[in-house]
Design an enzyme around this catalytic site. Structure first.
Site, PDB file in Angstrom:
ATOM      1  N   ASP A 172      42.155  39.660  37.110  1.00 34.22           N
ATOM      2  CA  ASP A 172      42.109  38.337  37.712  1.00 34.22           C
ATOM      3  C   ASP A 172      41.022  38.396  38.789  1.00 34.22           C
ATOM      4  OD1 ASP A 172      43.046  35.723  38.717  1.00 34.22           O
ATOM      5  OD2 ASP A 172      43.829  36.909  40.391  1.00 34.22           O
ATOM      6  N   ASP A 189      40.531  35.798  41.965  1.00 37.27           N
ATOM      7  CA  ASP A 189      40.921  35.412  43.323  1.00 37.27           C
ATOM      8  C   ASP A 189      42.129  36.201  43.818  1.00 37.27           C
ATOM      9  OD1 ASP A 189      38.940  33.283  43.563  1.00 37.27           O
ATOM     10  OD2 ASP A 189      40.128  32.277  42.021  1.00 37.27           O
ATOM     11  N   THR A 199      40.266  34.280  34.758  1.00 36.52           N
ATOM     12  CA  THR A 199      40.683  33.516  35.933  1.00 36.52           C
ATOM     13  C   THR A 199      41.429  32.256  35.539  1.00 36.52           C
ATOM     14  OG1 THR A 199      39.900  32.338  37.907  1.00 36.52           O
ATOM     15  CG2 THR A 199      38.416  32.369  36.018  1.00 36.52           C
ATOM     16  N   GLY A 200      42.346  31.848  36.400  1.00 39.53           N
ATOM     17  CA  GLY A 200      43.070  30.605  36.176  1.00 39.53           C
ATOM     18  C   GLY A 200      42.273  29.391  36.609  1.00 39.53           C
ATOM     19  N   LYS A 228      46.595  33.080  30.886  1.00 34.76           N
ATOM     20  CA  LYS A 228      45.722  34.229  30.625  1.00 34.76           C
ATOM     21  C   LYS A 228      46.145  35.031  29.398  1.00 34.76           C
ATOM     22  CE  LYS A 228      44.526  34.485  35.471  1.00 34.76           C
ATOM     23  NZ  LYS A 228      44.983  35.003  36.761  1.00 34.76           N
ATOM     24  N   ASP A 279      47.221  39.581  41.010  1.00 34.30           N
ATOM     25  CA  ASP A 279      48.075  39.489  42.197  1.00 34.30           C
ATOM     26  C   ASP A 279      49.231  38.513  42.035  1.00 34.30           C
ATOM     27  OD1 ASP A 279      47.296  36.739  44.019  1.00 34.30           O
ATOM     28  OD2 ASP A 279      45.940  37.313  42.414  1.00 34.30           O
TER      29      ASP A 279
END
Length: 236
Positions: free
Chosen positions: A67, A69, A136-137, A176, A191
């Site tokens: 990921d 961020d 990434t989302g 994801k 995270d």
């Protein structure tokens, strides 16, 4: 007389040794904690970069994903804070505003700070010959300024375009999961709860990195809440 002198010497030596083993001089007034208790207080499966490396010894190169961020970037928060102030002060509507995503993905990450733990992890995996992917989302913007920034920041040898999963259609529960499956990823790092659960949904090893305490992404997730491995000292 000699016996008295011997006893005196022993007494002096004993007294001199006391400060090195002395306990607290005043009783504590609060519960507090210490470094060992912080790691043992909860039943969390802590793991280190070296332990991950050891677990992969003798295995062929694999694909791993990260990921972005709060996982590889310690401080992408300023981009999101600025976006909120600009597009929807006090609200989270900016996350649904394409203008925000166009702006943040065009190059805002050049102001973000990479996590040292991410550098260590990526270096370890690349030394093994593993392929590194970034999922990434975020919603994709008009311009992808993220891929070249990550490539340069982490010295990626064979950079793959960042997968922006936020706006993609999917049949899975977590956004994801399709990328983890399609790229045959063996380990996914993230995270958030969604990172851990996406790895579980895809049937692969998910390792959680700690989110920095001053991240704008609140509330903080529960480390080890799904029985996942948690990378020690990974908030920076």
């Amino acid at each position: 007389m000699k016996n008295v002198m011997k006893l005196s010497v022993i007494a002096l030596l004993t007294a001199a040794a006391v400060p090195a083993m002395a306990g607290k001089t005043e009783p504590y007034t609060q519960s507090g904690t210490n470094a060992r208790e912080m790691l043992q207080e909860q039943a969390i499966h802590w793991i280190s970069v070296d332990q991950i490396k050891q677990s992969l010894e003798g295995k062929a190169p694999i694909n791993v994903s990260f990921d972005i961020d709060d996982t590889v970037m310690l401080f992408s928060s300023p981009c999101f804070y600025h976006g909120q102030q600009k597009f929807s002060p006090g609200k989270h509507d900016y996350l649904k505003n394409q203008d925000f995503w166009n702006e943040v993905n065009a190059g805002c990450d050049k102001y973000s700070i990479p996590k040292q733990i991410a550098i260590d992890l990526i270096n370890m995996h690349q030394a093994r010959g593993d392929q590194v992917y970034f999922f990434t989302g975020r919603t994709a913007g008009k311009v992808d300024g993220v891929t070249p920034i990550l490539e340069k920041t982490f010295n990626i040898k064979n950079m793959h375009p960042v997968e922006f999963m936020g706006s993609r259609e999917r049949t899975t529960k977590y956004n994801k999961t399709p990328a983890i499956i399609s790229h045959k990823v063996s380990i996914h790092y993230g995270d958030s709860d969604d990172d851990v659960l996406a790895a579980k949904e895809a049937g692969v090893r998910g390792i959680r990195l700690m989110r920095a305490a001053n991240s704008t992404y609140q509330p903080m997730p529960t480390l080890g809440g799904y029985g996942e491995e948690v990378l020690i000292n990974s908030s920076y």
